[in-house]
Enzyme design. Sequence first.
Site, PDB file in Angstrom:
ATOM      1  N   ASN A  73       1.969   1.125   4.094  1.00  0.00           N
ATOM      2  CA  ASN A  73       2.575  -0.111   4.586  1.00  0.00           C
ATOM      3  C   ASN A  73       2.545  -1.222   3.555  1.00  0.00           C
ATOM      4  O   ASN A  73       1.645  -1.286   2.712  1.00  0.00           O
ATOM      5  CB  ASN A  73       1.830  -0.586   5.848  1.00  0.00           C
ATOM      6  CG  ASN A  73       2.115   0.317   7.035  1.00  0.00           C
ATOM      7  OD1 ASN A  73       3.278   0.587   7.348  1.00  0.00           O
ATOM      8  ND2 ASN A  73       1.082   0.785   7.689  1.00  0.00           N
ATOM      9  N   ASP A 127      -5.138  -3.019  -5.319  1.00  0.00           N
ATOM     10  CA  ASP A 127      -5.690  -3.414  -4.018  1.00  0.00           C
ATOM     11  C   ASP A 127      -7.208  -3.516  -4.068  1.00  0.00           C
ATOM     12  O   ASP A 127      -7.813  -4.369  -3.416  1.00  0.00           O
ATOM     13  CB  ASP A 127      -5.243  -2.457  -2.899  1.00  0.00           C
ATOM     14  CG  ASP A 127      -5.521  -0.976  -3.200  1.00  0.00           C
ATOM     15  OD1 ASP A 127      -5.698  -0.614  -4.388  1.00  0.00           O
ATOM     16  OD2 ASP A 127      -5.557  -0.180  -2.246  1.00  0.00           O
ATOM     17  N   THR A 165      -8.521  21.072  22.062  1.00  0.00           N
ATOM     18  CA  THR A 165      -8.198  21.007  20.632  1.00  0.00           C
ATOM     19  C   THR A 165      -8.180  19.570  20.114  1.00  0.00           C
ATOM     20  O   THR A 165      -8.765  19.260  19.072  1.00  0.00           O
ATOM     21  CB  THR A 165      -6.824  21.676  20.390  1.00  0.00           C
ATOM     22  OG1 THR A 165      -6.854  22.972  20.976  1.00  0.00           O
ATOM     23  CG2 THR A 165      -6.510  21.779  18.906  1.00  0.00           C
ATOM     24  N   GLY A 179       0.835  -1.202   0.000  1.00  0.00           N
ATOM     25  CA  GLY A 179       0.000   0.000   0.000  1.00  0.00           C
ATOM     26  C   GLY A 179       0.867   1.248   0.000  1.00  0.00           C
ATOM     27  O   GLY A 179       2.098   1.162   0.019  1.00  0.00           O
ATOM     28  N   ASN A 180       0.240   2.410  -0.010  1.00  0.00           N
ATOM     29  CA  ASN A 180       1.020   3.652  -0.025  1.00  0.00           C
ATOM     30  C   ASN A 180       1.732   3.904   1.295  1.00  0.00           C
ATOM     31  O   ASN A 180       2.733   4.607   1.327  1.00  0.00           O
ATOM     32  CB  ASN A 180       0.127   4.844  -0.382  1.00  0.00           C
ATOM     33  CG  ASN A 180      -0.116   4.924  -1.872  1.00  0.00           C
ATOM     34  OD1 ASN A 180       0.764   5.336  -2.615  1.00  0.00           O
ATOM     35  ND2 ASN A 180      -1.276   4.484  -2.324  1.00  0.00           N
ATOM     36  N   ASP A 215     -12.345  -0.208   2.583  1.00  0.00           N
ATOM     37  CA  ASP A 215     -10.968  -0.470   3.021  1.00  0.00           C
ATOM     38  C   ASP A 215     -10.371   0.809   3.618  1.00  0.00           C
ATOM     39  O   ASP A 215     -10.179   1.807   2.925  1.00  0.00           O
ATOM     40  CB  ASP A 215     -10.126  -0.950   1.826  1.00  0.00           C
ATOM     41  CG  ASP A 215      -8.736  -1.436   2.250  1.00  0.00           C
ATOM     42  OD1 ASP A 215      -8.243  -1.002   3.306  1.00  0.00           O
ATOM     43  OD2 ASP A 215      -8.145  -2.247   1.514  1.00  0.00           O
ATOM     44  N   THR A 264      -4.515   4.071   3.475  1.00  0.00           N
ATOM     45  CA  THR A 264      -4.058   5.450   3.291  1.00  0.00           C
ATOM     46  C   THR A 264      -5.221   6.305   2.794  1.00  0.00           C
ATOM     47  O   THR A 264      -5.459   7.408   3.284  1.00  0.00           O
ATOM     48  CB  THR A 264      -2.915   5.478   2.258  1.00  0.00           C
ATOM     49  OG1 THR A 264      -1.924   4.554   2.676  1.00  0.00           O
ATOM     50  CG2 THR A 264      -2.324   6.858   2.140  1.00  0.00           C
ATOM     51  N   GLY A 313      -6.950   0.680  -8.907  1.00  0.00           N
ATOM     52  CA  GLY A 313      -5.924   0.280  -7.945  1.00  0.00           C
ATOM     53  C   GLY A 313      -5.945  -1.226  -7.768  1.00  0.00           C
ATOM     54  O   GLY A 313      -7.013  -1.807  -7.569  1.00  0.00           O
TER      55      GLY A 313
HETATM   56  N1  LIG Z   1      -6.601   2.440  16.962  1.00  0.00           N
HETATM   57  C1  LIG Z   1      -5.730   2.802  16.025  1.00  0.00           C
HETATM   58  N2  LIG Z   1      -5.279   4.069  16.008  1.00  0.00           N
HETATM   59  C2  LIG Z   1      -4.409   4.465  15.047  1.00  0.00           C
HETATM   60  N3  LIG Z   1      -3.951   3.668  14.082  1.00  0.00           N
HETATM   61  C3  LIG Z   1      -4.373   2.403  14.070  1.00  0.00           C
HETATM   62  C4  LIG Z   1      -5.280   1.886  15.012  1.00  0.00           C
HETATM   63  N4  LIG Z   1      -5.528   0.575  14.715  1.00  0.00           N
HETATM   64  C5  LIG Z   1      -4.790   0.297  13.631  1.00  0.00           C
HETATM   65  N5  LIG Z   1      -4.117   1.378  13.251  1.00  0.00           N
HETATM   66  C6  LIG Z   1      -3.243   1.541  12.100  1.00  0.00           C
HETATM   67  O1  LIG Z   1      -4.059   1.620  10.990  1.00  0.00           O
HETATM   68  C7  LIG Z   1      -3.320   1.344   9.862  1.00  0.00           C
HETATM   69  C8  LIG Z   1      -4.207   0.519   8.987  1.00  0.00           C
HETATM   70  O2  LIG Z   1      -3.492  -0.430   8.291  1.00  0.00           O
HETATM   71  P1  LIG Z   1      -3.895  -0.802   6.849  1.00  0.00           P
HETATM   72  O3  LIG Z   1      -2.953  -1.849   6.399  1.00  0.00           O
HETATM   73  O4  LIG Z   1      -5.337  -1.082   6.791  1.00  0.00           O
HETATM   74  O5  LIG Z   1      -3.658   0.516   6.052  1.00  0.00           O
HETATM   75  P2  LIG Z   1      -2.294   1.318   5.863  1.00  0.00           P
HETATM   76  O6  LIG Z   1      -1.167   0.377   5.966  1.00  0.00           O
HETATM   77  O7  LIG Z   1      -2.292   2.506   6.770  1.00  0.00           O
HETATM   78  O8  LIG Z   1      -2.529   1.865   4.420  1.00  0.00           O
HETATM   79  P3  LIG Z   1      -2.064   1.252   3.023  1.00  0.00           P
HETATM   80  O9  LIG Z   1      -2.589  -0.139   2.976  1.00  0.00           O
HETATM   81  O10 LIG Z   1      -2.709   2.178   2.068  1.00  0.00           O
HETATM   82  O11 LIG Z   1      -0.584   1.309   3.062  1.00  0.00           O
HETATM   83  C9  LIG Z   1      -2.031   0.649  10.333  1.00  0.00           C
HETATM   84  O12 LIG Z   1      -0.933   1.514  10.162  1.00  0.00           O
HETATM   85  C10 LIG Z   1      -2.283   0.413  11.823  1.00  0.00           C
HETATM   86  O13 LIG Z   1      -1.101   0.540  12.583  1.00  0.00           O
HETATM   87  C1  LIG Z   2      -7.047   4.591  -4.028  1.00  0.00           C
HETATM   88  C2  LIG Z   2      -5.791   3.830  -3.612  1.00  0.00           C
HETATM   89  C3  LIG Z   2      -4.681   4.803  -3.290  1.00  0.00           C
HETATM   90  C4  LIG Z   2      -6.145   3.034  -2.344  1.00  0.00           C
HETATM   91  O1  LIG Z   2      -5.083   2.265  -1.915  1.00  0.00           O
HETATM   92  C5  LIG Z   2      -5.372   2.830  -4.723  1.00  0.00           C
HETATM   93  O2  LIG Z   2      -6.354   1.887  -4.931  1.00  0.00           O
HETATM   94  C6  LIG Z   2      -5.055   3.520  -6.022  1.00  0.00           C
HETATM   95  O3  LIG Z   2      -3.991   4.081  -6.167  1.00  0.00           O
HETATM   96  N1  LIG Z   2      -6.002   3.475  -6.992  1.00  0.00           N
HETATM   97  C7  LIG Z   2      -5.859   4.012  -8.320  1.00  0.00           C
HETATM   98  C8  LIG Z   2      -7.087   4.704  -8.787  1.00  0.00           C
HETATM   99  C9  LIG Z   2      -8.356   3.884  -8.774  1.00  0.00           C
HETATM  100  O4  LIG Z   2      -8.456   2.882  -8.071  1.00  0.00           O
HETATM  101  O5  LIG Z   2      -9.301   4.249  -9.475  1.00  0.00           O
HETATM  102  K   LIG Z   3      -4.409  -1.839   2.567  1.00  0.00           K
END
Ligand SMILES: Nc1ncnc2c1ncn2[C@@H]1O[C@H](COP(=O)(O)OP(=O)(O)OP(=O)(O)O)[C@@H](O)[C@H]1O
Ligand SMILES: CC(C)(CO)[C@@H](O)C(=O)NCCC(=O)O
Ligand SMILES: [K+]
EC number: 2.7.1.33
Length: 257
Positions: free
Chosen positions: A11, A109, A184, A8-9, A129, A132, A107
């Site tokens: 992780n 994903d 805040t 992902g973007n 989902d 990011t 995308g």
């Molecule tokens: N209660 C919480 N508060 C803050 N962050 C959390 C909590 N629970 C989980 N997370 C975080 O949420 C994120 C979700 O992970 P997920 O793999 O779904 O998306 P991501 O890694 O942030 O995004 P992407 O897949 O786009 O890279 C993880 O970084 C995890 O550490």
């Molecule tokens: C929207 C994200 C960033 C979510 O991870 C990814 O699926 C992506 O880069 N998508 C490309 C554009 C689209 O899905 O229409």
């Molecule tokens: K993801």
Amino acid sequence: MLLAIDCGNTNTVFSIWDGKSFIATWRTSTEWQRTADQYYVWLSTLMEFQKIDVAINEVIISSTVPRVVFNLRVLSDRYFNCRPLVVGKPDCLLPQPPRVDEGTQVGPDRVVNAAGAFDRHSGNLIVVDFGTATTFDVVDTDGAYVGGVIAPGVNLSLEALHNAAAALPHVDISKPQRVVGTNTVACMQSGVFWGYIGLVREICARIKAERGVPMQVIATGGLAPLFQQAENLFDAFEDDLTMHGLTVIHKYNKDNT
Ligand SMILES: Nc1ncnc2c1ncn2[C@@H]1O[C@H](COP(=O)(O)OP(=O)(O)OP(=O)(O)O)[C@@H](O)[C@H]1O
Ligand SMILES: CC(C)(CO)[C@@H](O)C(=O)NCCC(=O)O
Ligand SMILES: [K+]
């Protein structure tokens, strides 16, 4: 044994699939500069630490960051002696190709989530989902991804406030006790948390109205449980949906080539 990589973007998640279940899952930050050798040192150390003594000979990759794919390909080739399947590339077959406007690069994903959710629940689904970005993927009765919604992610929204306003601190999401914040941090958490509850509810309602059929809402991503506990927005929560989708697509390719 299959190594499934969901990049992902923010992780990147690595899971080892033994054909029946995931025997290990590890997460690292997404950095396109990371080399194949760095990935391997990290992976092999974790495998050794957890006494996972298996031979990886197949790799499937979904990456929302095109630049990282090169080094992941080198990793597969150099250390696992195989050519990876990369979702979105022409040689990776999909059970159902997406039905979207011509020229749209969905995308990977989202395509993978659609395949994983369809395998478990069959059609007429909304996959939410919380990564990011927060994405909504609509899955038709035949399993095809047919469109959806992209909204700013929860952490991204909080970071945007912090970055744009000098007096707003960095804040982590949590469920505020009240809507009316008296400091805040509480005000920011309320805006994002309750704003998100509204966003998810409204978008799902509008998707269902537009499609005119009953739909199940399946949630995935680290923050989904936080919202689910508060309001019961989803019919199911599945932590491993993207990984499951990768195994579904991998199997489909094995069975059809
Ligand atoms: N209660 C919480 N508060 C803050 N962050 C959390 C909590 N629970 C989980 N997370 C975080 O949420 C994120 C979700 O992970 P997920 O793999 O779904 O998306 P991501 O890694 O942030 O995004 P992407 O897949 O786009 O890279 C993880 O970084 C995890 O550490
Ligand atoms: C929207 C994200 C960033 C979510 O991870 C990814 O699926 C992506 O880069 N998508 C490309 C554009 C689209 O899905 O229409
Ligand atoms: K993801």
